[in-house]
Design a protein around this motif. Sequence first.
Motif, PDB file in Angstrom:
ATOM      1  N   ARG A  86       6.116 -18.512  59.082  1.00 54.67           N
ATOM      2  CA  ARG A  86       6.802 -19.459  59.970  1.00 54.67           C
ATOM      3  C   ARG A  86       8.148 -18.852  60.380  1.00 54.67           C
ATOM      4  NH1 ARG A  86       7.869 -24.773  57.014  1.00 54.67           N
ATOM      5  NH2 ARG A  86       7.711 -25.861  58.998  1.00 54.67           N
ATOM      6  N   MET A  87       8.584 -19.144  61.615  1.00 54.94           N
ATOM      7  CA  MET A  87       9.827 -18.591  62.138  1.00 54.94           C
ATOM      8  C   MET A  87      10.619 -19.649  62.895  1.00 54.94           C
ATOM      9  SD  MET A  87      10.387 -16.010  65.333  1.00 54.94           S
ATOM     10  CE  MET A  87      10.240 -17.414  66.439  1.00 54.94           C
ATOM     11  N   TRP A  88      11.938 -19.628  62.713  1.00 56.23           N
ATOM     12  CA  TRP A  88      12.884 -20.416  63.501  1.00 56.23           C
ATOM     13  C   TRP A  88      13.894 -19.431  64.093  1.00 56.23           C
ATOM     14  CZ3 TRP A  88      10.906 -21.489  58.832  1.00 56.23           C
ATOM     15  CH2 TRP A  88      10.356 -22.753  58.589  1.00 56.23           C
ATOM     16  N   TRP A  89      14.119 -19.506  65.398  1.00 53.81           N
ATOM     17  CA  TRP A  89      15.032 -18.570  66.060  1.00 53.81           C
ATOM     18  C   TRP A  89      16.028 -19.360  66.893  1.00 53.81           C
ATOM     19  CZ3 TRP A  89      17.812 -14.538  66.465  1.00 53.81           C
ATOM     20  CH2 TRP A  89      18.186 -13.962  67.684  1.00 53.81           C
ATOM     21  N   TRP A 135       7.677 -12.899  64.851  1.00 53.63           N
ATOM     22  CA  TRP A 135       8.501 -13.142  63.671  1.00 53.63           C
ATOM     23  C   TRP A 135       9.109 -11.851  63.122  1.00 53.63           C
ATOM     24  CZ3 TRP A 135       6.346 -10.392  59.644  1.00 53.63           C
ATOM     25  CH2 TRP A 135       4.988 -10.047  59.781  1.00 53.63           C
ATOM     26  N   TYR A 136       8.608 -10.705  63.589  1.00 56.04           N
ATOM     27  CA  TYR A 136       9.030  -9.408  63.045  1.00 56.04           C
ATOM     28  C   TYR A 136       9.968  -8.728  64.024  1.00 56.04           C
ATOM     29  CZ  TYR A 136       8.729  -4.929  60.637  1.00 56.04           C
ATOM     30  OH  TYR A 136       9.030  -3.782  59.950  1.00 56.04           O
ATOM     31  N   THR A 137      11.188  -8.415  63.589  1.00 60.07           N
ATOM     32  CA  THR A 137      12.188  -7.843  64.494  1.00 60.07           C
ATOM     33  C   THR A 137      12.227  -6.321  64.455  1.00 60.07           C
ATOM     34  OG1 THR A 137      13.920  -8.024  62.798  1.00 60.07           O
ATOM     35  CG2 THR A 137      13.672  -9.876  64.331  1.00 60.07           C
ATOM     36  N   GLY A 138      11.529  -5.714  63.516  1.00 62.48           N
ATOM     37  CA  GLY A 138      11.541  -4.257  63.430  1.00 62.48           C
ATOM     38  C   GLY A 138      10.756  -3.613  64.556  1.00 62.48           C
ATOM     39  N   THR A 139      10.961  -2.321  64.730  1.00 61.42           N
ATOM     40  CA  THR A 139      10.226  -1.574  65.752  1.00 61.42           C
ATOM     41  C   THR A 139       9.143  -0.701  65.107  1.00 61.42           C
ATOM     42  OG1 THR A 139      11.923   0.153  65.706  1.00 61.42           O
ATOM     43  CG2 THR A 139      12.147  -1.561  67.378  1.00 61.42           C
ATOM     44  N   ASP A 180      21.618 -13.229  60.013  1.00 64.15           N
ATOM     45  CA  ASP A 180      22.567 -13.294  61.124  1.00 64.15           C
ATOM     46  C   ASP A 180      22.358 -12.018  61.946  1.00 64.15           C
ATOM     47  OD1 ASP A 180      24.729 -13.332  62.838  1.00 64.15           O
ATOM     48  OD2 ASP A 180      26.252 -13.202  61.261  1.00 64.15           O
ATOM     49  N   LEU A 181      21.813 -12.159  63.149  1.00 67.33           N
ATOM     50  CA  LEU A 181      21.485 -10.984  63.971  1.00 67.33           C
ATOM     51  C   LEU A 181      22.522 -10.711  65.061  1.00 67.33           C
ATOM     52  CD1 LEU A 181      17.610 -11.364  64.417  1.00 67.33           C
ATOM     53  CD2 LEU A 181      18.872 -10.057  62.700  1.00 67.33           C
ATOM     54  N   ARG A 182      23.711 -11.300  64.954  1.00 64.52           N
ATOM     55  CA  ARG A 182      24.714 -11.096  66.005  1.00 64.52           C
ATOM     56  C   ARG A 182      25.079  -9.624  66.186  1.00 64.52           C
ATOM     57  NH1 ARG A 182      29.264 -15.233  64.152  1.00 64.52           N
ATOM     58  NH2 ARG A 182      28.563 -14.337  62.177  1.00 64.52           N
ATOM     59  N   GLU A 183      25.319  -8.928  65.100  1.00 67.36           N
ATOM     60  CA  GLU A 183      25.698  -7.520  65.204  1.00 67.36           C
ATOM     61  C   GLU A 183      24.550  -6.676  65.745  1.00 67.36           C
ATOM     62  OE1 GLU A 183      27.302  -3.877  62.363  1.00 67.36           O
ATOM     63  OE2 GLU A 183      27.476  -5.934  61.663  1.00 67.36           O
ATOM     64  N   ALA A 184      23.336  -6.891  65.214  1.00 65.43           N
ATOM     65  CA  ALA A 184      22.179  -6.096  65.646  1.00 65.43           C
ATOM     66  C   ALA A 184      21.859  -6.312  67.113  1.00 65.43           C
ATOM     67  CB  ALA A 184      20.967  -6.446  64.787  1.00 65.43           C
ATOM     68  N   ASN A 222      21.662  -0.011  71.455  1.00 63.95           N
ATOM     69  CA  ASN A 222      20.877   1.086  70.888  1.00 63.95           C
ATOM     70  C   ASN A 222      20.198   0.719  69.572  1.00 63.95           C
ATOM     71  OD1 ASN A 222      21.651   2.936  72.978  1.00 63.95           O
ATOM     72  ND2 ASN A 222      23.648   3.097  71.986  1.00 63.95           N
ATOM     73  N   ALA A 223      20.398  -0.517  69.114  1.00 57.93           N
ATOM     74  CA  ALA A 223      19.803  -0.921  67.840  1.00 57.93           C
ATOM     75  C   ALA A 223      18.287  -1.052  67.989  1.00 57.93           C
ATOM     76  CB  ALA A 223      20.398  -2.243  67.376  1.00 57.93           C
ATOM     77  N   PRO A 224      17.516  -0.536  67.006  1.00 60.77           N
ATOM     78  CA  PRO A 224      16.056  -0.648  67.076  1.00 60.77           C
ATOM     79  C   PRO A 224      15.622  -2.045  66.638  1.00 60.77           C
ATOM     80  CG  PRO A 224      16.701   0.551  65.105  1.00 60.77           C
ATOM     81  CD  PRO A 224      17.970   0.225  65.852  1.00 60.77           C
ATOM     82  N   ILE A 225      15.564  -2.977  67.578  1.00 55.67           N
ATOM     83  CA  ILE A 225      15.233  -4.353  67.232  1.00 55.67           C
ATOM     84  C   ILE A 225      14.387  -4.996  68.334  1.00 55.67           C
ATOM     85  CG2 ILE A 225      17.389  -5.223  68.253  1.00 55.67           C
ATOM     86  CD1 ILE A 225      17.387  -7.401  66.070  1.00 55.67           C
ATOM     87  N   ASN A 226      13.418  -5.781  67.914  1.00 54.73           N
ATOM     88  CA  ASN A 226      12.656  -6.633  68.824  1.00 54.73           C
ATOM     89  C   ASN A 226      13.182  -8.046  68.634  1.00 54.73           C
ATOM     90  OD1 ASN A 226      10.684  -5.007  70.177  1.00 54.73           O
ATOM     91  ND2 ASN A 226       9.646  -4.753  68.212  1.00 54.73           N
ATOM     92  N   LEU A 227      13.591  -8.701  69.706  1.00 60.30           N
ATOM     93  CA  LEU A 227      14.084 -10.066  69.574  1.00 60.30           C
ATOM     94  C   LEU A 227      12.962 -10.989  69.116  1.00 60.30           C
ATOM     95  CD1 LEU A 227      16.414 -10.548  72.678  1.00 60.30           C
ATOM     96  CD2 LEU A 227      17.067 -10.267  70.280  1.00 60.30           C
ATOM     97  N   PRO A 228      13.265 -11.926  68.211  1.00 58.72           N
ATOM     98  CA  PRO A 228      12.244 -12.881  67.778  1.00 58.72           C
ATOM     99  C   PRO A 228      11.722 -13.684  68.956  1.00 58.72           C
ATOM    100  CG  PRO A 228      14.222 -13.003  66.407  1.00 58.72           C
ATOM    101  CD  PRO A 228      14.569 -12.149  67.573  1.00 58.72           C
ATOM    102  N   SER A 229      10.437 -14.012  68.909  1.00 51.16           N
ATOM    103  CA  SER A 229       9.853 -14.786  69.996  1.00 51.16           C
ATOM    104  C   SER A 229       8.521 -15.386  69.559  1.00 51.16           C
ATOM    105  CB  SER A 229       9.610 -13.903  71.223  1.00 51.16           C
ATOM    106  OG  SER A 229       8.885 -14.610  72.206  1.00 51.16           O
TER     107      SER A 229
END
Length: 202
Positions: A168-171, A109-113, A86-90, A95-102
């Motif tokens: 595999r990724m589902w977003w 598939w990787y949301t980290g920076t 659940d990425l709602r908070e992130a 300022n959260a270090p996150i890459n949106l899935p795409s």
Amino acid sequence: MRSRSFRRSVLAVSVVLSAAACTTSTDGRPQPVPTVTAAPAGDRIDVGTMHVTLPAGAKYTAHSQDGLLDGCITEGTVVCEARLLDLREATSDPNAPINLPSAKRPFGWYTGTDVPTCITAASPPGEAATATGSTLVESGFKPVGTKNAEYGRWQVSCEDATQNNEVRMWWLPTSKILVVEYGAFAGWDAKMDTLLTGATFS
């Protein structure tokens, strides 16, 4: 007297939990014991607004002390076969270090920076080799319950070539729910498709 099959079942569960609890880092230090949400076959787990039923024999780790196993589904000796997050908070924190899935970028598939890693059955989070490449081989939309998720499949190459695998990724961008399947193979693909097709939302 309890049956032999019952005793085998208890032993199998003990082995799975021990495998998850006793992993060690590359420097030999033991990893913190994860908090496992008990979810026998038929039980529902909730990830944000999504509700799914786990496959028989699978377990779900809602949160672990170090965060490495957050959202992981464990099956057999595999510590993190797939992750439901659940990425709602992130995503609400600018300022959260996150890459949106795409499905439109190589490591979508990787949301980290930081540098992505190759999570597989033999290399759980925290022990995986660095990912050196991620080639999109399939994209489009797939059903998650009554919703349509942005979907992608990547061929991932790793610093340790024995860990090369598919991801595999589902977003779901409105619900902000991410599902990632690591080390994809036919048997688990079918289980994940069934799990997600049967998802409900509140």
